[in-house]
Design a protein around this motif. Structure first.
Motif, PDB file in Angstrom:
ATOM      1  N   ILE A  13     -36.104  34.063 -13.546  1.00  0.00           N
ATOM      2  CA  ILE A  13     -36.079  35.505 -13.243  1.00  0.00           C
ATOM      3  C   ILE A  13     -35.842  35.720 -11.741  1.00  0.00           C
ATOM      4  CG2 ILE A  13     -37.513  37.574 -13.144  1.00  0.00           C
ATOM      5  CD1 ILE A  13     -38.749  36.671 -15.814  1.00  0.00           C
ATOM      6  N   GLU A  14     -36.492  34.856 -10.922  1.00  0.00           N
ATOM      7  CA  GLU A  14     -36.265  34.958  -9.469  1.00  0.00           C
ATOM      8  C   GLU A  14     -34.792  34.674  -9.123  1.00  0.00           C
ATOM      9  OE1 GLU A  14     -38.931  32.253  -7.695  1.00  0.00           O
ATOM     10  OE2 GLU A  14     -40.760  33.466  -8.076  1.00  0.00           O
ATOM     11  N   ILE A  15     -34.199  33.702  -9.781  1.00  0.00           N
ATOM     12  CA  ILE A  15     -32.779  33.382  -9.530  1.00  0.00           C
ATOM     13  C   ILE A  15     -31.884  34.566  -9.923  1.00  0.00           C
ATOM     14  CG2 ILE A  15     -30.854  31.915 -10.263  1.00  0.00           C
ATOM     15  CD1 ILE A  15     -32.871  29.617 -10.517  1.00  0.00           C
ATOM     16  N   ILE A  16     -32.209  35.168 -11.094  1.00  0.00           N
ATOM     17  CA  ILE A  16     -31.418  36.321 -11.546  1.00  0.00           C
ATOM     18  C   ILE A  16     -31.534  37.475 -10.551  1.00  0.00           C
ATOM     19  CG2 ILE A  16     -31.283  38.112 -13.318  1.00  0.00           C
ATOM     20  CD1 ILE A  16     -32.040  35.935 -15.372  1.00  0.00           C
ATOM     21  N   ALA A  17     -32.777  37.722 -10.068  1.00  0.00           N
ATOM     22  CA  ALA A  17     -32.982  38.805  -9.106  1.00  0.00           C
ATOM     23  C   ALA A  17     -32.222  38.528  -7.806  1.00  0.00           C
ATOM     24  CB  ALA A  17     -34.471  38.996  -8.835  1.00  0.00           C
ATOM     25  N   GLU A  18     -32.257  37.257  -7.352  1.00  0.00           N
ATOM     26  CA  GLU A  18     -31.552  36.901  -6.129  1.00  0.00           C
ATOM     27  C   GLU A  18     -30.039  37.062  -6.299  1.00  0.00           C
ATOM     28  OE1 GLU A  18     -30.821  35.877  -2.294  1.00  0.00           O
ATOM     29  OE2 GLU A  18     -32.753  36.343  -3.238  1.00  0.00           O
ATOM     30  N   ASP A  19     -29.523  36.663  -7.481  1.00  0.00           N
ATOM     31  CA  ASP A  19     -28.084  36.822  -7.738  1.00  0.00           C
ATOM     32  C   ASP A  19     -27.698  38.292  -7.785  1.00  0.00           C
ATOM     33  OD1 ASP A  19     -27.609  34.129  -7.792  1.00  0.00           O
ATOM     34  OD2 ASP A  19     -27.848  33.933  -9.968  1.00  0.00           O
ATOM     35  N   VAL A  20     -28.541  39.121  -8.350  1.00  0.00           N
ATOM     36  CA  VAL A  20     -28.250  40.563  -8.401  1.00  0.00           C
ATOM     37  C   VAL A  20     -28.207  41.133  -6.977  1.00  0.00           C
ATOM     38  CG1 VAL A  20     -29.153  42.807  -9.107  1.00  0.00           C
ATOM     39  CG2 VAL A  20     -29.125  40.905 -10.729  1.00  0.00           C
ATOM     40  N   ARG A  21     -29.160  40.679  -6.129  1.00  0.00           N
ATOM     41  CA  ARG A  21     -29.152  41.140  -4.735  1.00  0.00           C
ATOM     42  C   ARG A  21     -27.884  40.679  -4.006  1.00  0.00           C
ATOM     43  NH1 ARG A  21     -34.748  40.047  -5.108  1.00  0.00           N
ATOM     44  NH2 ARG A  21     -34.451  37.939  -4.256  1.00  0.00           N
ATOM     45  N   ARG A  22     -27.474  39.440  -4.253  1.00  0.00           N
ATOM     46  CA  ARG A  22     -26.249  38.945  -3.640  1.00  0.00           C
ATOM     47  C   ARG A  22     -25.042  39.759  -4.084  1.00  0.00           C
ATOM     48  NH1 ARG A  22     -25.710  32.875  -5.241  1.00  0.00           N
ATOM     49  NH2 ARG A  22     -23.680  33.188  -4.195  1.00  0.00           N
ATOM     50  N   ILE A  23     -24.951  40.065  -5.367  1.00  0.00           N
ATOM     51  CA  ILE A  23     -23.812  40.859  -5.872  1.00  0.00           C
ATOM     52  C   ILE A  23     -23.842  42.261  -5.276  1.00  0.00           C
ATOM     53  CG2 ILE A  23     -22.827  41.910  -7.943  1.00  0.00           C
ATOM     54  CD1 ILE A  23     -23.740  39.426  -9.494  1.00  0.00           C
ATOM     55  N   ASP A  24     -25.045  42.846  -5.193  1.00  0.00           N
ATOM     56  CA  ASP A  24     -25.172  44.203  -4.637  1.00  0.00           C
ATOM     57  C   ASP A  24     -24.751  44.216  -3.158  1.00  0.00           C
ATOM     58  OD1 ASP A  24     -26.281  47.038  -4.735  1.00  0.00           O
ATOM     59  OD2 ASP A  24     -27.493  46.139  -3.141  1.00  0.00           O
ATOM     60  N   ARG A  25     -25.214  43.202  -2.387  1.00  0.00           N
ATOM     61  CA  ARG A  25     -24.859  43.136  -0.973  1.00  0.00           C
ATOM     62  C   ARG A  25     -23.356  42.902  -0.808  1.00  0.00           C
ATOM     63  NH1 ARG A  25     -27.553  39.057   0.028  1.00  0.00           N
ATOM     64  NH2 ARG A  25     -29.532  40.139   0.416  1.00  0.00           N
ATOM     65  N   LEU A  26     -22.807  42.033  -1.651  1.00  0.00           N
ATOM     66  CA  LEU A  26     -21.380  41.730  -1.573  1.00  0.00           C
ATOM     67  C   LEU A  26     -20.545  42.975  -1.894  1.00  0.00           C
ATOM     68  CD1 LEU A  26     -19.425  39.395  -1.065  1.00  0.00           C
ATOM     69  CD2 LEU A  26     -19.485  38.892  -3.518  1.00  0.00           C
ATOM     70  N   ILE A  27     -20.919  43.693  -2.936  1.00  0.00           N
ATOM     71  CA  ILE A  27     -20.159  44.897  -3.313  1.00  0.00           C
ATOM     72  C   ILE A  27     -20.268  45.954  -2.222  1.00  0.00           C
ATOM     73  CG2 ILE A  27     -20.113  46.826  -4.934  1.00  0.00           C
ATOM     74  CD1 ILE A  27     -20.857  44.827  -7.137  1.00  0.00           C
ATOM     75  N   ARG A  28     -21.465  46.075  -1.624  1.00  0.00           N
ATOM     76  CA  ARG A  28     -21.654  47.058  -0.554  1.00  0.00           C
ATOM     77  C   ARG A  28     -20.768  46.732   0.646  1.00  0.00           C
ATOM     78  NH1 ARG A  28     -26.767  46.767  -0.630  1.00  0.00           N
ATOM     79  NH2 ARG A  28     -27.037  45.397   1.167  1.00  0.00           N
ATOM     80  N   ASP A  29     -20.724  45.459   1.047  1.00  0.00           N
ATOM     81  CA  ASP A  29     -19.889  45.069   2.179  1.00  0.00           C
ATOM     82  C   ASP A  29     -18.396  45.192   1.854  1.00  0.00           C
ATOM     83  OD1 ASP A  29     -22.147  44.574   3.591  1.00  0.00           O
ATOM     84  OD2 ASP A  29     -22.083  42.389   3.398  1.00  0.00           O
ATOM     85  N   ILE A  30     -18.028  44.838   0.618  1.00  0.00           N
ATOM     86  CA  ILE A  30     -16.626  44.963   0.213  1.00  0.00           C
ATOM     87  C   ILE A  30     -16.201  46.429   0.234  1.00  0.00           C
ATOM     88  CG2 ILE A  30     -15.049  44.750  -1.750  1.00  0.00           C
ATOM     89  CD1 ILE A  30     -16.560  42.166  -2.491  1.00  0.00           C
ATOM     90  N   SER A  31     -17.066  47.302  -0.255  1.00  0.00           N
ATOM     91  CA  SER A  31     -16.759  48.737  -0.261  1.00  0.00           C
ATOM     92  C   SER A  31     -16.572  49.258   1.160  1.00  0.00           C
ATOM     93  CB  SER A  31     -17.872  49.501  -0.964  1.00  0.00           C
ATOM     94  OG  SER A  31     -17.648  50.893  -0.895  1.00  0.00           O
ATOM     95  N   GLU A  32     -17.435  48.813   2.073  1.00  0.00           N
ATOM     96  CA  GLU A  32     -17.317  49.269   3.456  1.00  0.00           C
ATOM     97  C   GLU A  32     -16.035  48.747   4.092  1.00  0.00           C
ATOM     98  OE1 GLU A  32     -19.816  49.165   7.661  1.00  0.00           O
ATOM     99  OE2 GLU A  32     -20.516  48.023   5.923  1.00  0.00           O
ATOM    100  N   ALA A  33     -15.690  47.484   3.829  1.00  0.00           N
ATOM    101  CA  ALA A  33     -14.475  46.912   4.403  1.00  0.00           C
ATOM    102  C   ALA A  33     -13.223  47.611   3.870  1.00  0.00           C
ATOM    103  CB  ALA A  33     -14.403  45.412   4.119  1.00  0.00           C
ATOM    104  N   SER A  34     -13.246  47.994   2.591  1.00  0.00           N
ATOM    105  CA  SER A  34     -12.052  48.600   1.997  1.00  0.00           C
ATOM    106  C   SER A  34     -11.800  50.012   2.502  1.00  0.00           C
ATOM    107  CB  SER A  34     -12.182  48.608   0.470  1.00  0.00           C
ATOM    108  OG  SER A  34     -13.288  49.426   0.079  1.00  0.00           O
TER     109      SER A  34
END
Length: 537
Positions: free
Chosen positions: A340-361
């Protein structure tokens, strides 16, 4: 695909031709307005005819008068000699009347009235059809000439003074001039002058001349003007056609190339550059070609960005799928908590990645729309460092690790630049954050601000391990991540420095990095330098 009309039917071609030829048409129309010139010539001819009549009348009054007790009278023979000497029968006809109005002498009669001589018009006197058409067009456009309203000139047998009002005026001592129209076209000009001796009227001189010579002169001038206009029209048409085609052909090639690109031609399709042309069309061609290449490069960047995004999302998604599959099969509570901790960490990574990608675009569009203002880099950096030292930000981490941040800048000197404050703050916040992350305990982060000529230089230095060899440019690529030891994987997206370079470039500056070395060549840390154009107030 848009359909182009044939080149010779192009509206632009005919506009160019019309603009260049209309002036010649106006000049050609000027041929129709020679009536004023003709009127002046006729007036001048009447004036010369009047002078000639006065000279003849004066000569007759002085030397062709028989003086007697019964009264003075004209000497016909002496008058005939004067007429022969002073009058050109081919151009002017002279008639002399006595005081009773009887015709005494006519220059057309030779040898006592037995032979009549008249100058006949030449066989080629018939006017060309074009000149007849021009006169008809002139009558239609500007109205009929004044000739139409004049009385008709008629020849009569046994002429007397009563047949000519101007002769009657001369017999009472007045000079009179008249114009009449001829049936075959043209005018008959007449001038009557009294013959006087000691102010006594002894008779009258009537001089007449037609306007045939004047009309022939005008027709000759019209023909010359029409020849010049026709030649000018042909030359102007050819030059206008050359000019129009020189404009239309490259524009049409540009349009066709743009349409091929628009409808999915390969990237090998290029806009013609017209390198030999140094005019505006050549500049336009090269500008469009450069714009097309820039669009191709932008599409390539978008494609690479999409591929990088897919690659970066693939790792956490794969980890998330594996963890979720394993979670459904795990029976141990400890294992389930770890998954569950791994899943939560992966979700945070995806959220951070999408946020940064959105800002860059959306960064480019935002920088284009944002209003830039003049700001002092010294104030901006001082405020940023104060916020970083705040315990609610990174202050607690700085205190725990004993890291200090210093701002070095000349005391009262200002460092103005033009830019978007929020985005410039983002650049230096990222650089300072990276410097803190790589600094060892008890380390120092130094921010220096100097001015060199027309540029403002900001350097951010740390005392960390420095940059990997050969990575001075790679660190500014998207999704490149080089993190310090002990930091959890996925904490950063690897877009921070790429976004920083994008912002600095949009402000007309540049950013680069290198290692700090001591005298022995040992790496003492990393140094990031940002150069921005100074905005003098």
């Amino acid at each position: 695909m848009a359909r182009h009309p044939p080149l010779l039917l192009s509206p632009l071609l005919w506009r160019v031709l019309a603009v260049n030829l209309v002036s010649l048409l106006i000049l050609a129309g000027g041929v129709l307005y020679l009536s004023d010139f003709r009127s002046r010539l006729i007036a001048d001819r009447l004036e010369r005819l009047t002078q000639q009549a006065r000279a003849l009348a004066g000569a007759i009054g002085e030397s062709a008068v028989i003086v007697s007790r019964d009264g003075d009278r004209l000497d016909r023979e002496a008058a005939r000699r004067l007429v022969i000497r002073l009058i050109d029968p081919e151009r002017t006809r002279a008639r002399i009347y006595d005081a009773e109005g009887t015709l005494v002498l006519d220059s057309r009669l030779v040898g006592g009235g037995r032979v009549e001589a008249e100058q006949l018009p030449p066989l080629s006197a018939e006017r060309p059809r074009l000149l007849v058409w021009l006169n008809a067009l002139e009558d239609r456009l500007v109205g009929p000439r004044e000739d139409r309203s004049l009385p008709l000139y008629e020849e009569k047998s046994g002429e007397r003074a009563s047949d000519f009002p101007e002769v009657l005026s001369a017999l009472v001592g007045e000079t009179d001039r008249r114009m009449r129209r001829l049936a075959e076209g043209g005018l008959m000009l007449s001038v009557a002058v009294p013959i006087q001796r000691f102010r006594r009227v002894l008779g009258a001189v009537l001089l007449t001349a037609d306007s045939r010579a004047l009309d022939q002169l005008l027709d000759a001038e019209r023909r010359k003007i029409l020849k010049v206009v026709a030649l000018s029209f042909a030359i102007t048409f050819a030059l206008s056609l050359y000019l129009a085609l020189g404009i239309l052909r490259p524009i049409r090639r540009l349009s066709q190339a743009a349409e091929r690109i628009r409808f999915g031609a390969s990237k090998a399709e290029a806009i013609p550059r017209n390198r030999r042309r140094r005019d505006e069309i050549g500049v336009l061609s090269r500008t469009l070609a450069e714009m097309t290449q820039a669009l191709y490069h932008q599409l390539d960047r978008v494609e690479r960005f999409a591929a990088d995004v897919a690659h970066e999302l693939k790792n956490p998604l794969s980890s998330l799928r594996s963890a979720s599959e394993a979670l459904s099969k795990a029976k141990d509570a400890r294992t389930r908590r770890r998954l569950i901790e791994i899943i939560a960490e992966d979700v945070r990574r995806i959220d951070r990645l999408i946020r940064d990608i959105s800002e860059a675009s959306r960064l480019d569009a935002e920088l284009t729309r944002s209003r830039q203002e003049i700001l002092d880099m010294k104030d901006l950096l001082a405020e940023l460092i104060d916020r970083t030292r705040d315990p609610l930000a990174r202050g607690r981490l700085l205190a725990e690790r004993g890291i200090t941040i210093e701002l070095l800048a000349e005391g009262s000197k200002r460092f103005p630049v033009r830019g978007v404050p929020g985005r410039l703050t983002q650049v230096f916040a990222n650089l300072i954050d990276n410097a803190i992350s790589f600094s060892p305990c008890g380390g120092r982060v130094q921010v220096a601000l100097v001015r060199e000529g027309g540029r403002i230089l900001v350097t951010v230095e740390d005392e960390g391990p420095g940059l990997p060899k050969g990575a001075e440019e790679k660190i500014f690529e998207r999704f490149y991540s080089e993190r310090p030891e002990g930091e959890a994987f996925g904490t950063h997206s690897g877009l921070g420095l790429a976004i920083a370079r994008q912002i600095v470039t949009a402000h007309g500056g540049r950013i680069h990095a290198r290692n700090r070395l001591d005298e022995k060549g040992t790496v003492m840390g990393a140094r990031f330098t940002v150069e921005l154009p100074a905005a003098d107030r």
